[in-house]
Write an enzyme that holds these catalytic residues in place. Sequence first.
Site, PDB file in Angstrom:
ATOM      1  CG  HIS A 115      39.784  54.203  40.879  1.00  0.00           C
ATOM      2  ND1 HIS A 115      39.502  55.529  40.625  1.00  0.00           N
ATOM      3  CD2 HIS A 115      38.800  53.769  41.697  1.00  0.00           C
ATOM      4  CE1 HIS A 115      38.408  55.875  41.276  1.00  0.00           C
ATOM      5  NE2 HIS A 115      37.946  54.822  41.941  1.00  0.00           N
ATOM      6  CG  HIS A 144      42.221  55.513  44.097  1.00  0.00           C
ATOM      7  ND1 HIS A 144      41.818  56.732  43.631  1.00  0.00           N
ATOM      8  CD2 HIS A 144      41.096  54.800  44.282  1.00  0.00           C
ATOM      9  CE1 HIS A 144      40.507  56.750  43.556  1.00  0.00           C
ATOM     10  NE2 HIS A 144      40.042  55.592  43.936  1.00  0.00           N
ATOM     11  CG  HIS A 170      33.967  51.483  42.833  1.00  0.00           C
ATOM     12  ND1 HIS A 170      34.190  51.485  44.183  1.00  0.00           N
ATOM     13  CD2 HIS A 170      34.851  52.397  42.334  1.00  0.00           C
ATOM     14  CE1 HIS A 170      35.144  52.352  44.486  1.00  0.00           C
ATOM     15  NE2 HIS A 170      35.570  52.924  43.376  1.00  0.00           N
ATOM     16  CG  HIS A 174      35.352  59.861  47.471  1.00  0.00           C
ATOM     17  ND1 HIS A 174      34.458  59.039  48.099  1.00  0.00           N
ATOM     18  CD2 HIS A 174      35.408  59.427  46.191  1.00  0.00           C
ATOM     19  CE1 HIS A 174      33.995  58.143  47.230  1.00  0.00           C
ATOM     20  NE2 HIS A 174      34.536  58.373  46.062  1.00  0.00           N
ATOM     21  CE1 TYR A 234      31.959  54.507  44.162  1.00  0.00           C
ATOM     22  CE2 TYR A 234      31.281  56.368  45.516  1.00  0.00           C
ATOM     23  CZ  TYR A 234      32.259  55.488  45.086  1.00  0.00           C
ATOM     24  OH  TYR A 234      33.526  55.592  45.572  1.00  0.00           O
ATOM     25  CD  GLU A 270      34.309  56.630  42.360  1.00  0.00           C
ATOM     26  OE1 GLU A 270      35.119  55.685  42.309  1.00  0.00           O
ATOM     27  OE2 GLU A 270      34.397  57.548  43.190  1.00  0.00           O
TER      28      GLU A 270
HETATM   29 FE    FE Z   1      36.540  54.835  43.480  1.00  0.00          FE
HETATM   30 CA    CA Z   2      43.905  56.719  38.909  1.00  0.00          CA
END
Ligand code: FE
Ligand code: CA
Length: 311
Positions: free
Chosen positions: A147, A203, A217, A249, A258, A268
Amino acid sequence: MRLGHVSLKVLDLEAALDHYTNTLGMLVTHRDGDERVFLKGWDEWDKYSLILNAASEAGVESIAFKVEKPGELDDFLRRIDASGIAVAEVGQGELPFCGRAIRFQLPSGHTMFLYAEKAFVGKLVGATNPEPWPDGLKGAGVHWLDHVMLMAEVDPARGINKVAETVDFFRDTLDFHLGEQVMAGPNADIQVAAWMFRTTTPHDFAIGAGPRAGLHHIAFFLDDWSDVLKTADILAKRRVKVDVTPQRHGITRGSTTYFFDPSGNRNETFAGLGYLTQPDMPVITWTEEELWRGIFYHTGDEIGNFLGVYT
Ligand code: FE
Ligand code: CA
């Protein structure tokens, strides 16, 4: 369909190449002299997911998502135009090793492409009776680009919220789904960050509020927590500037580390499914009070530079 690639600006191409190949374990698939290099993860099948461009500043040049069928490009061209955003057709090959594409500028100010076809290379383990992982991987041996998180201007006093505008565009015009969001302000009605998906992972695209547009990032996928820990060991061994040591997270539930590439672009390594996303999943909302618990679940502590430093 998915995040196809990110085109990054780097200050020193050789230093960047050393980082993305020897620390992250990406594979070089093409090189244009001293100008740019194309790379992929071992588990990816298209020609590249990352372009490194020699530049005088760091940051993101553009992002690109792949759609499933060429005909969808015509639909998106029409819909993006109807939404009031200028959109241009890009001829075959203009986006390197890709078929025709469309290009437009997001409300956040970033350049984005949609394309349907990219040169095929194949996974390093092949597609016939494959082994679970290939021999000879370097560094973290990242699987794929997972992502990208961008930053956009939000200034409630001036009525500016480019995060919310970009989220609306991704949802209403590009058919993304909103997975999680952070709502801030006295009435909790200011959307200051969002995590959006097209795949079944939490995501594929994220955006957060900052004083200016930028890149927060790019993230690469690893199998599990022990891979995240081992990656942090590799970062330390190679004296890479680490931003946040292995953590969980709250938002997306991923495990994470990170760090920065030699130009200061934040990277990341992100592991695990987090949870399975589906288009009808209820949107998860984080409040301003619990924002840092969402970002770094164990301590819930604010890390000032994490939101303030980006390229
Ligand atoms: Fe991320
Ligand atoms: Ca993804």
